[in-house]
Scaffold this motif. Structure first.
Motif, PDB file in Angstrom:
ATOM      1  N   LEU A   3      -4.945   9.078  -3.435  1.00  0.00           N
ATOM      2  CA  LEU A   3      -3.896   8.525  -2.566  1.00  0.00           C
ATOM      3  C   LEU A   3      -4.473   8.017  -1.245  1.00  0.00           C
ATOM      4  CD1 LEU A   3      -1.029  11.097  -3.187  1.00  0.00           C
ATOM      5  CD2 LEU A   3      -1.315   8.831  -4.200  1.00  0.00           C
ATOM      6  N   SER A   9       0.833  -1.208   0.000  1.00  0.00           N
ATOM      7  CA  SER A   9       0.000   0.000   0.000  1.00  0.00           C
ATOM      8  C   SER A   9       0.864   1.253   0.000  1.00  0.00           C
ATOM      9  CB  SER A   9      -0.938  -0.006   1.211  1.00  0.00           C
ATOM     10  OG  SER A   9      -1.847  -1.082   1.146  1.00  0.00           O
ATOM     11  N   GLU A  10       1.877   1.270   0.836  1.00  0.00           N
ATOM     12  CA  GLU A  10       2.760   2.434   0.894  1.00  0.00           C
ATOM     13  C   GLU A  10       3.536   2.599  -0.406  1.00  0.00           C
ATOM     14  OE1 GLU A  10       5.238   2.176   4.325  1.00  0.00           O
ATOM     15  OE2 GLU A  10       3.559   2.270   5.748  1.00  0.00           O
ATOM     16  N   GLN A  54      -3.974   4.217  -0.008  1.00  0.00           N
ATOM     17  CA  GLN A  54      -3.322   3.983   1.278  1.00  0.00           C
ATOM     18  C   GLN A  54      -4.191   3.136   2.205  1.00  0.00           C
ATOM     19  OE1 GLN A  54      -0.087   5.385   2.701  1.00  0.00           O
ATOM     20  NE2 GLN A  54      -0.664   3.563   3.838  1.00  0.00           N
ATOM     21  N   ASN A  55      -5.515   3.315   2.134  1.00  0.00           N
ATOM     22  CA  ASN A  55      -6.411   2.699   3.110  1.00  0.00           C
ATOM     23  C   ASN A  55      -7.319   1.628   2.517  1.00  0.00           C
ATOM     24  OD1 ASN A  55      -5.906   4.493   5.598  1.00  0.00           O
ATOM     25  ND2 ASN A  55      -6.292   5.993   3.983  1.00  0.00           N
ATOM     26  N   VAL A  86       1.234   3.999  -3.007  1.00  0.00           N
ATOM     27  CA  VAL A  86       1.048   5.445  -2.814  1.00  0.00           C
ATOM     28  C   VAL A  86       2.220   6.207  -3.406  1.00  0.00           C
ATOM     29  CG1 VAL A  86       1.019   7.281  -1.071  1.00  0.00           C
ATOM     30  CG2 VAL A  86      -0.464   5.287  -0.811  1.00  0.00           C
TER      31      VAL A  86
END
Length: 815
Positions: A489, A464-465, A493-494, A468
């Motif tokens: 973003l 995920s990071e 990210q979530n 992003v």
């Protein structure tokens, strides 16, 4: 068999193994026939190899397909006993026999529910027995094929399409069935059968014999590995075959990428053969296809429900032409012709330099992703290679295998499945479907986030990071504005958070509601994150999104929605700290006491513009700005607060024939209100008459200052045609007296109509109540309006709230 296995493992060549086994089975079958059936039925029966055995494509443990062709159906006990003995002998030899007993007449007709028999007879081969009987079959069956060619072709295409549908039309399964999955052996056979039905002498492969050889080699290996007829290319088998002496790819992931390349070539050629076969069938569909041909334009021709280039030579000089073509596909849902796709593939790398320096911008992505068949166009982009040219980050996940026992597809295919899941959801009628329909104006951002959400996989870091980080570079190149980029973003990210909430949190706990609300901050983001979670789960495998998960996801949205709406009027800006960095004295004065939602939904540049309007409003009592944004007119009004102000402004805007689709209102500590309205102009009055924009400004100013009554303006507003009864939502008003400590929250859902917002706001004001914060959203004919209301600066009593609810329900229905 052991000697054959050793030779195969040393060379990896499947053809000698298949040829040798076919010859051995021929000898065994002929010998068994001679000792059992031949002595009694020699003149009555011919032994015929059919199917894969007929083609002499016997893999190490393939079934043996046999036809006992009889002059007439065997009826005597002796004849039946001879046939049973023949089969017993073959089984005792360790051969798995699949047999049928048919007459010539029975072979020359289609048996409903058993089309496979007819298909198997396309690959018939004489073994022994009555040769003249076999010759009769050849003659009769040839005439049968000729007379029924159209029907047989149709059935063949339906059979292939149905099989593709069972596997979601994708080759990119993590553990594919080598035989049945699209791009597998059955597709090679389908092309071979179509050629036989046409009477054409063409090779039954993808056009590249290496693809056919690859699959034959893999199936032979699977058979030797399992010691039986095994076709599932599971993770363990992938590890084994990639480390085999003949494999040039020792890494299982790289080996699977080679598999996908070959399967892709086979699948594309199969689709082309099906396309050609179906287009030659002038059935009832022809009328529809003829109608679709009217969509042709100066650049693209629609023929036989396929898109062709009018001037293919322009591909060499116009690098933007492919984007216009895929936008055409996204709008109309018409597939590219095979010849068109091949031309794009031939030129795709010629355009890379152009897109490196001039990548598609935000306006393209919004327009493209807003089209009804955008997912179909993205698949076509991916198939031609253009997707990885305009999104270079996409190449990282192409054919990427990340093993787990939850996902069924490669990373790129999972991504495309999430987009298809969202498309299907938006077309449905569930509660979550309604959420997608209500989010229509922001859905393109969600689609962009889905397209990018897994590009960080395979990096060895938190995916995920990493996604992003990579997406931020793409969004910057594409020129998305600050707020839109932040939304994309945030979703990336979530994208796993709500799935975790389903699994690990108590949805009845107030702490869960606070967590979700703190994470999303705005209802718009919560909607998109809920939909992203749905699409991400549904794209994992066909059974992942269960009714239970869907219901839990809906519950999470509702508790977060209630918490967010309850906090709108309570969370106020404190100038001691700011997400905007250092503030000027003028900005501090404007922002002081404004709801925090303002900071989450407006950039610093917008705040500076509104500060300037605020300074003007302090001098004159009101300031108005009107601009064209995203296909709508954006109206911002800052004025000294007074009773009925919001209702009056809504009425003034409606009086110009504008339809308010979104609205927000809030006040600051100085007693000024900032009201924002996004409005559509269906009659194009403002577009065609620019002076009307200035007149609208002046009317709004007069209404804000109390110099003109909105009710008088609305009398000249034309009545819009309302939808049929089936499209009208029943009006409802929900009271929430718990989530906000100092205001009563009313959520109104009703059929939209001209002047509805004015009517609702007026109804509240006539109850001697003040509107502290309002959020308005409208999609199609459905309005969803949230009002935070006080009376004398305090929350309403139960009786007062019920009285307001009654007034709002009455306002939902025109007089």
């Amino acid at each position: 068999m052991e000697e054959a296995r050793a030779r195969f493992l040393a060379s990896g060549s499947p053809l000698p193994v298949m040829k040798e086994r076919s010859q051995l089975v021929d000898e065994a079958a002929a010998g068994a026939f001679a000792t059992t059936i031949g002595s009694q039925l020699q003149e009555k029966v011919a032994l015929v190899a059919v199917g894969g055995y007929g083609r002499q494509e016997l893999f190490p443990h393939s079934d043996i397909d046999l036809l006992l062709l009889a002059a007439k159906t065997p009826e005597s006990a002796e004849d039946k006993a001879a046939i049973s003995e023949f089969l017993r002998v073959l089984w005792d030899m360790g051969l798995r026999v699949s047999q049928s007993v048919r007459t010539v007449e029975e072979c020359c007709k289609v048996h409903e529910g058993n089309f496979e028999l007819t298909v198997s007879l396309l690959d018939r081969r004489y073994l022994c027995g009555n040769l003249s009987l076999f010759a009769s079959l050849n003659d009769r069956f040839g005439r049968f094929i000729q007379s029924e060619q159209r029907d047989l072709m149709r059935r063949m295409c339906r059979m292939a399409r149905s099989r593709h549908a069972r596997y979601n039309h994708t080759i990119y399964r993590l553990e594919p069935d080598l035989k049945e999955t699209p791009g597998g052996l059955r597709d090679l056979q389908t092309m071979h059968w179509i050629a036989l039905l046409r009477g054409a002498a063409i090779e039954s492969d993808s056009g590249d014999p290496r693809a056919r050889h690859f699959l034959y080699s893999v199936r032979s290996y699977l058979h030797f590995l399992a010691g039986r007829d095994a076709n599932l290319l599971g993770f363990e088998a992938q590890d084994e075959i990639s480390s085999a002496p003949f494999s040039p790819w020792q890494d299982p992931a790289e080996w699977m990428r080679a598999y996908y390349r070959h399967a892709s070539a086979i699948f594309k050629k199969t689709l082309y053969e099906l396309e050609v076969t179906e287009s030659s069938d002038r059935s009832l569909v022809s009328n529809f296809r003829d109608w679709r041909s009217r969509l042709s334009n100066s650049e693209f021709t629609v023929s036989r429900d396929l898109v062709f280039l009018r001037n293919p030579q322009e591909l060499a000089t116009d690098a933007e032409l492919p984007l216009r073509m895929f936008r055409f596909v996204a709008k109309h849902g018409i597939a590219l012709a095979h010849v068109t796709e091949r031309r794009l593939v031939d030129h795709v790398f010629d355009w890379s330099r152009h897109y490196d320096s001039s990548p598609p911008k935000a306006a393209f992505w919004k327009d493209f992703l807003d089209q009804p068949y955008a997912v179909k166009a993205i698949r076509a982009m991916e198939a031609t290679g253009l997707l990885s040219i305009i999104i270079p980050e996409w190449e990282r996940i192409q054919h990427l295998v990340v093993r787990d026992f939850y996902h069924q597809y490669t990373v790129d295919e999972h991504t495309l499945m999430t987009l298809e899941s969202l498309w299907e959801l938006a077309a449905g009628d569930s509660k979550l479907s309604a959420l997608a329909q209500e989010s229509d104006h922001d859905l393109w951002l969600l689609k962009l986030a889905l397209l990018l959400h897994d590009i960080g996989k395979g990096s060895g870091r938190d995916h995920s990071e990493e996604a992003v980080r990579l997406a931020a570079g793409f969004l910057e190149r594409s020129g998305l504005d600050e707020m839109d980029a932040a939304t994309v973003l945030f979703l990336i990210q979530n994208h796993l958070v709500l799935s975790s909430v389903i699994q690990s949190r108590d949805l009845e706990s107030p702490e869960t509601a606070r967590f979700v609300a703190t994470l999303a901050r705005t209802d718009e983001r919560l909607r998109l994150l809920t939909l992203m979670t749905y699409a991400d789960i549904a794209g994992v495998n066909p059974n992942a999104m269960t009714p239970w998960r869907a219901e839990q996801l809906w519950r999470i949205y509702r508790i977060g929605h209630r918490q967010i709406n309850g906090g709108l009027s309570e969370q106020r800006f404190d100038t001691a700290s700011s997400a905007y960095g250092e503030l000027t004295p003028e900005m501090k004065e404007f922002l002081d006491g404004i709801p925090l939602r303002y900071l989450w939904t407006h950039s610093r540049q917008q705040a500076e513009q509104h500060t300037s309007l605020f300074q003007s409003a302090r001098q004159t009592g009101v300031a108005v700005d009107i601009a064209r944004r995203d296909g709508a007119f954006s109206l911002t009004v800052i004025a000294q607060d007074r009773p009925f102000l919001f209702a009056s402004l809504a009425g003034a805007i409606a009086s110009f024939g504008l339809n308010i689709v979104r609205a927000e209102a809030a006040s600051n500590s100085a007693g000024f209100v900032i009201d924002h309205f996004a409005s559509l102009d269906p009659s194009r009055n403002l577009d065609l008459n620019p002076p009307e924009i200035e007149r609208l400004k002046q009317v709004i100013k007069k209404v804000a200052l109390g110099q003109t009554r909105a009710e008088d303006l609305l009398k000249s507003r034309p009545v819009r045609k309302t939808p049929g009864a089936g499209a009208r939502p029943d009006p409802s008003v929900t009271i929430d007296s718990e989530s906000a400590p100092n205001t009563s929250v009313f959520e109104v859902v009703a059929q939209d109509r001209p002047g509805l917002l004015h009517a609702l706001a007026s109804a509240i004001s006539r109850q001697n109540c003040n509107i502290e914060v309002v959020l308005v959203d409208t999609e199609a004919y459905k309005a969803i309006d949230v009002f935070h209301v006080t009376r004398n600066g305090a929350k309403l009593s139960r009786a007062e709230a019920e009285s307001v609810k009654t007034a709002l329900l009455a306002a939902c229905t025109p007089a």
